[in-house]
Design a protein around this motif. Structure first.
Motif, PDB file in Angstrom:
ATOM      1  N   PRO A   1       0.825  -1.210   0.000  1.00  0.00           N
ATOM      2  CA  PRO A   1       0.000   0.000   0.000  1.00  0.00           C
ATOM      3  C   PRO A   1       0.859   1.259   0.000  1.00  0.00           C
ATOM      4  O   PRO A   1       1.996   1.256   0.484  1.00  0.00           O
ATOM      5  N   PHE A   2       0.305   2.307  -0.530  1.00  0.00           N
ATOM      6  CA  PHE A   2       0.993   3.592  -0.561  1.00  0.00           C
ATOM      7  C   PHE A   2       1.054   4.170   0.851  1.00  0.00           C
ATOM      8  O   PHE A   2       0.058   4.133   1.579  1.00  0.00           O
ATOM      9  N   PRO A   3       2.195   4.707   1.276  1.00  0.00           N
ATOM     10  CA  PRO A   3       2.288   5.276   2.626  1.00  0.00           C
ATOM     11  C   PRO A   3       1.353   6.464   2.796  1.00  0.00           C
ATOM     12  O   PRO A   3       1.074   7.203   1.849  1.00  0.00           O
ATOM     13  N   ASP A   4       0.879   6.633   4.006  1.00  0.00           N
ATOM     14  CA  ASP A   4      -0.093   7.690   4.294  1.00  0.00           C
ATOM     15  C   ASP A   4       0.623   9.029   4.436  1.00  0.00           C
ATOM     16  O   ASP A   4       0.836   9.542   5.530  1.00  0.00           O
ATOM     17  N   ILE A   5       1.023   9.601   3.272  1.00  0.00           N
ATOM     18  CA  ILE A   5       1.709  10.895   3.234  1.00  0.00           C
ATOM     19  C   ILE A   5       0.938  11.804   2.281  1.00  0.00           C
ATOM     20  O   ILE A   5       0.781  11.475   1.100  1.00  0.00           O
ATOM     21  N   ALA A   6       0.473  12.925   2.769  1.00  0.00           N
ATOM     22  CA  ALA A   6      -0.255  13.865   1.925  1.00  0.00           C
ATOM     23  C   ALA A   6       0.730  14.702   1.113  1.00  0.00           C
ATOM     24  O   ALA A   6       1.841  14.989   1.581  1.00  0.00           O
ATOM     25  N   PRO A   7       0.364  15.113  -0.107  1.00  0.00           N
ATOM     26  CA  PRO A   7       1.251  15.974  -0.903  1.00  0.00           C
ATOM     27  C   PRO A   7       1.527  17.321  -0.241  1.00  0.00           C
ATOM     28  O   PRO A   7       2.549  17.950  -0.504  1.00  0.00           O
ATOM     29  N   GLU A   8       0.591  17.745   0.628  1.00  0.00           N
ATOM     30  CA  GLU A   8       0.754  19.032   1.303  1.00  0.00           C
ATOM     31  C   GLU A   8       1.513  18.818   2.616  1.00  0.00           C
ATOM     32  O   GLU A   8       1.107  18.026   3.466  1.00  0.00           O
ATOM     33  N   ALA A   9       2.626  19.542   2.774  1.00  0.00           N
ATOM     34  CA  ALA A   9       3.418  19.413   4.003  1.00  0.00           C
ATOM     35  C   ALA A   9       2.729  20.118   5.164  1.00  0.00           C
ATOM     36  O   ALA A   9       2.643  19.592   6.272  1.00  0.00           O
ATOM     37  N   PHE A  10       2.225  21.336   4.906  1.00  0.00           N
ATOM     38  CA  PHE A  10       1.496  22.093   5.918  1.00  0.00           C
ATOM     39  C   PHE A  10       0.749  23.234   5.227  1.00  0.00           C
ATOM     40  O   PHE A  10       0.923  23.469   4.015  1.00  0.00           O
ATOM     41  N   TYR A  11      -0.067  23.910   5.984  1.00  0.00           N
ATOM     42  CA  TYR A  11      -0.869  25.021   5.464  1.00  0.00           C
ATOM     43  C   TYR A  11      -0.507  26.306   6.196  1.00  0.00           C
ATOM     44  O   TYR A  11      -0.236  26.308   7.400  1.00  0.00           O
ATOM     45  N   ILE A  12      -0.498  27.391   5.440  1.00  0.00           N
ATOM     46  CA  ILE A  12      -0.389  28.728   6.016  1.00  0.00           C
ATOM     47  C   ILE A  12      -1.698  29.428   5.685  1.00  0.00           C
ATOM     48  O   ILE A  12      -1.890  29.937   4.586  1.00  0.00           O
ATOM     49  N   GLY A  13      -2.618  29.406   6.635  1.00  0.00           N
ATOM     50  CA  GLY A  13      -3.966  29.889   6.354  1.00  0.00           C
ATOM     51  C   GLY A  13      -4.591  29.001   5.297  1.00  0.00           C
ATOM     52  O   GLY A  13      -4.551  27.764   5.402  1.00  0.00           O
ATOM     53  N   PRO A  14      -5.130  29.588   4.220  1.00  0.00           N
ATOM     54  CA  PRO A  14      -5.742  28.764   3.164  1.00  0.00           C
ATOM     55  C   PRO A  14      -4.741  28.223   2.149  1.00  0.00           C
ATOM     56  O   PRO A  14      -5.115  27.470   1.256  1.00  0.00           O
ATOM     57  N   PHE A  15      -3.470  28.612   2.282  1.00  0.00           N
ATOM     58  CA  PHE A  15      -2.470  28.245   1.276  1.00  0.00           C
ATOM     59  C   PHE A  15      -1.711  26.986   1.692  1.00  0.00           C
ATOM     60  O   PHE A  15      -1.224  26.887   2.816  1.00  0.00           O
ATOM     61  N   ALA A  16      -1.635  26.045   0.763  1.00  0.00           N
ATOM     62  CA  ALA A  16      -0.937  24.784   1.019  1.00  0.00           C
ATOM     63  C   ALA A  16       0.514  24.892   0.576  1.00  0.00           C
ATOM     64  O   ALA A  16       0.806  25.396  -0.512  1.00  0.00           O
TER      65      ALA A  16
END
Length: 271
Positions: free
Chosen positions: A2-17
């Motif tokens: 299975p693909f590891p549970d890692i989102a493409p977004e590292a973190f958010y600054i307000g609404p910006f990914a």
């Protein structure tokens, strides 16, 4: 697997990914500059004890490096990978946030940037390409790891135990993690080969040799991985269904690397 549970977004600054892909570019430039500064400080590594420019000047170059990578990578992607789409929608050329970068173009942009910068500083142009070769594998490895996190540029189906089921794959079958193959070959392995060349066999004393080693090593690694990596959907396979655009663009790099290495080896090594 299975693909590891890692989102493409590292973190958010307000609404910006803030995406891992962008961080990989920035980290590649930062770590490359740090390693490059260490190489530049060791004057004994270079031909005639003369690095292409002063160690602290690499931070001035880092800005131009980012521009060279982005502009060159984008232009090459537009021209070689999706030209009809961008001719129909020219404003999309500037939509960098939608993705679409070509390594070979980014490399050419980076080469042009460092040669112009070195010329302004009065340094050896071939030595400046050697410097790029020595540090560039760091950014390549991080970029390929980011490709894996993005679940993009994956490989053909496989029944090997390390095949990965990517969440973006409509078929949902195990595939070659070609991004990790490239991170290992074009990144880590090539870094170690070039490190051996620069510090053990003193390749930097022959201007152009380190760059030649990079060209040969990258091209062979990329050509090999392309046999199990799926081509871009809008292009597919070329020339009868077995050659990819990545392989085509790697052939000139291979020839250039061989020419540089032979040219450097024919000249007397500087002490």
């Amino acid at each position: 697997m299975p693909f590891p549970d890692i989102a493409p977004e590292a973190f958010y600054i307000g609404p910006f990914a803030v995406r891992w892909y962008a961080l990989a570019y920035l980290a590649g430039v930062l770590l490359g500059a740090l390693y490059g500064m260490l190489l530049l400080k060791r004057r004994a590594l270079w031909a005639d004890n003369a690095p292409p420019f002063k160690p602290d000047e690499i931070w001035d170059f880092a800005f131009w490096a980012i521009l060279g990578i982005i502009i060159g990578g984008r232009i090459a992607y537009v021209l070689f990978y999706n030209l009809p789409q961008y001719l129909a929608n020219p404003l999309e050329i500037f939509a960098l946030w939608d993705g679409g970068m070509a390594f070979h173009g980014g490399m050419l942009g980076l080469m042009l940037a460092v040669m112009l910068f070195t010329r302004a500083k009065g340094g050896n142009l071939l030595s400046s390409l050697d410097l790029l070769a020595a540090v560039g594998t760091i950014g390549i490895m991080l970029g390929r790891l980011a490709n894996f996190i993005n679940a993009e540029l994956y490989g053909a189906p496989t029944d090997l135990p390390w095949g990965v089921v990517f969440p973006t794959d409509p078929l949902g079958v195990p595939r070659h993690p070609s991004q990790l193959y490239e991170a290992a070959l074009e990144g880590l392995l090539l870094f170690l080969v070039i490190r051996f060349a620069t510090h053990v066999t003193h390749s930097l004393r022959r201007p152009g040799l380190t760059a030649g080693i990079f060209g040969i090593g990258y091209a062979l690694s990329r050509i090999a991985v392309e046999f199990v990596r799926l081509p871009d959907a809008q292009i597919g396979y070329l020339y009868g269904g077995w050659l990819t655009m990545g392989q085509v663009l790697s052939l000139p790099l291979l020839l250039a690397g061989l020419a540089l290495a032979l040219f450097a080896l024919r000249k007397k090594r500087a002490l």
